[in-house]
Structure formats: structure tokens, C-alpha cells
Motif scaffolding. Structure first.
Motif, short mmCIF file in Angstrom:
data_model
loop_
_atom_site.label_atom_id
_atom_site.label_comp_id
_atom_site.label_asym_id
_atom_site.label_seq_id
_atom_site.Cartn_x
_atom_site.Cartn_y
_atom_site.Cartn_z
N PRO A 1 -11.22 15.48 -24.89
CA PRO A 1 -12.19 15.94 -23.89
C PRO A 1 -11.48 16.39 -22.61
O PRO A 1 -10.52 15.76 -22.18
N GLY A 2 -11.90 17.49 -22.04
CA GLY A 2 -11.30 17.98 -20.81
C GLY A 2 -10.06 18.84 -21.03
O GLY A 2 -9.44 19.28 -20.07
N SER A 3 -9.69 19.06 -22.29
CA SER A 3 -8.55 19.92 -22.58
C SER A 3 -9.05 21.19 -23.25
O SER A 3 -10.17 21.24 -23.76
N TYR A 4 -8.21 22.20 -23.24
CA TYR A 4 -8.58 23.50 -23.79
C TYR A 4 -7.48 23.97 -24.74
O TYR A 4 -6.32 24.02 -24.36
N ASP A 5 -7.86 24.29 -25.97
CA ASP A 5 -6.93 24.83 -26.94
C ASP A 5 -6.88 26.34 -26.78
O ASP A 5 -7.93 26.99 -26.70
N LEU A 6 -5.68 26.91 -26.70
CA LEU A 6 -5.53 28.35 -26.49
C LEU A 6 -4.71 28.98 -27.62
O LEU A 6 -3.72 28.40 -28.07
N CYS A 7 -5.10 30.19 -28.02
CA CYS A 7 -4.34 30.96 -29.00
C CYS A 7 -3.11 31.56 -28.30
O CYS A 7 -2.95 31.45 -27.09
N ALA A 8 -2.26 32.21 -29.07
CA ALA A 8 -1.03 32.79 -28.50
C ALA A 8 -1.34 33.81 -27.40
O ALA A 8 -0.70 33.82 -26.35
N ARG A 9 -2.33 34.67 -27.62
CA ARG A 9 -2.67 35.71 -26.63
C ARG A 9 -3.15 35.08 -25.33
O ARG A 9 -2.71 35.46 -24.24
N HIS A 10 -4.03 34.09 -25.41
CA HIS A 10 -4.55 33.47 -24.20
C HIS A 10 -3.53 32.52 -23.55
O HIS A 10 -3.57 32.30 -22.36
N THR A 11 -2.61 32.00 -24.34
CA THR A 11 -1.52 31.19 -23.76
C THR A 11 -0.66 32.07 -22.85
O THR A 11 -0.30 31.68 -21.75
N GLN A 12 -0.33 33.28 -23.32
CA GLN A 12 0.51 34.19 -22.55
C GLN A 12 -0.18 34.69 -21.28
O GLN A 12 0.47 34.90 -20.26
N SER A 13 -1.49 34.88 -21.34
CA SER A 13 -2.20 35.46 -20.19
C SER A 13 -2.82 34.40 -19.27
O SER A 13 -3.46 34.74 -18.29
N THR B 1 -10.43 26.21 -32.98
CA THR B 1 -10.21 27.60 -32.59
C THR B 1 -9.92 27.63 -31.10
O THR B 1 -10.09 26.65 -30.39
N CYS B 2 -9.50 28.77 -30.63
CA CYS B 2 -9.22 28.98 -29.20
C CYS B 2 -10.47 28.64 -28.39
O CYS B 2 -11.59 28.96 -28.79
N SER B 3 -10.28 28.01 -27.25
CA SER B 3 -11.40 27.61 -26.40
C SER B 3 -12.01 28.76 -25.61
O SER B 3 -13.08 28.59 -25.02
N ARG B 4 -11.34 29.89 -25.54
CA ARG B 4 -11.88 31.03 -24.79
C ARG B 4 -13.11 31.59 -25.49
O ARG B 4 -13.16 31.65 -26.71
N VAL B 5 -14.10 32.00 -24.70
CA VAL B 5 -15.35 32.51 -25.23
C VAL B 5 -15.10 33.70 -26.16
O VAL B 5 -14.32 34.59 -25.84
N ALA B 6 -15.76 33.67 -27.30
CA ALA B 6 -15.72 34.74 -28.31
C ALA B 6 -14.35 34.92 -28.98
O ALA B 6 -14.15 35.88 -29.69
N CYS B 7 -13.43 34.01 -28.78
CA CYS B 7 -12.14 34.10 -29.46
C CYS B 7 -12.12 33.06 -30.57
O CYS B 7 -12.34 31.88 -30.33
N GLU B 8 -11.88 33.52 -31.77
CA GLU B 8 -11.85 32.62 -32.92
C GLU B 8 -10.45 32.47 -33.50
O GLU B 8 -10.29 32.02 -34.63
#
Length: 69
Positions: free
Chosen positions: A39-51, A5-12
Motif C-alpha cells: 500500500p502506498g507504493s506504485y509499480d511502474l513499467c520501463a517507459r514510466h520508470t524512465q519518464s 500492471t503499471c500503476s499509471r492510468v490506462a497503462c497495462e
């Protein structure tokens, strides 16, 4: 099965890109979703990729995958 899932807090949301930082070069690198979580990388969803933004003074490099054909 390990579902990413997205690495941002509370984003699934489902991730679409992977963010890594190159601290020595003050660079944030955003590219297509990696095959496996590293390790050390962050997976982002489309919304968090854009922002996504980097710290002041850092360079952001965005790689986009180009389809065949």
C-alpha cells in the motif's frame, strides 16, 4: 493469480520498478520491483520508470539492482 500492471492510468504494461514517496524528507525513491505490491507504493513499467519525475524541490533517489557475477 494476481497479475501486476503499471500503476499509471490506462497503462497495462508489466512493471519493472517500484516507486515510493517519503513525504517527511520530500523524497521519491525508485527501486527494483518489490516482491509484492505494498500500500502506498506504485509499480511502474520501463517507459514510466524512465519518464518519472518528482514534485519541484523533491529529491529523486534511484536504486538499481546489480547482478551477481
Amino acid at each position: 493469480m494476481n497479475i501486476r500492471t503499471c500503476s499509471r492510468v490506462a497503462c497495462e504494461s508489466e512493471p519493472v520498478s517500484t516507486l515510493t514517496y517519503v513525504y517527511a524528507d520530500s523524497m521519491a525513491v525508485l527501486g527494483p520491483l518489490s516482491m509484492e505490491h505494498e500500500p502506498g507504493s506504485y509499480d511502474l513499467c520501463a517507459r514510466h520508470t524512465q519518464s518519472m519525475s518528482a514534485p519541484r524541490g523533491w529529491q529523486v533517489v534511484r536504486y538499481v539492482s546489480v547482478g551477481n557475477g
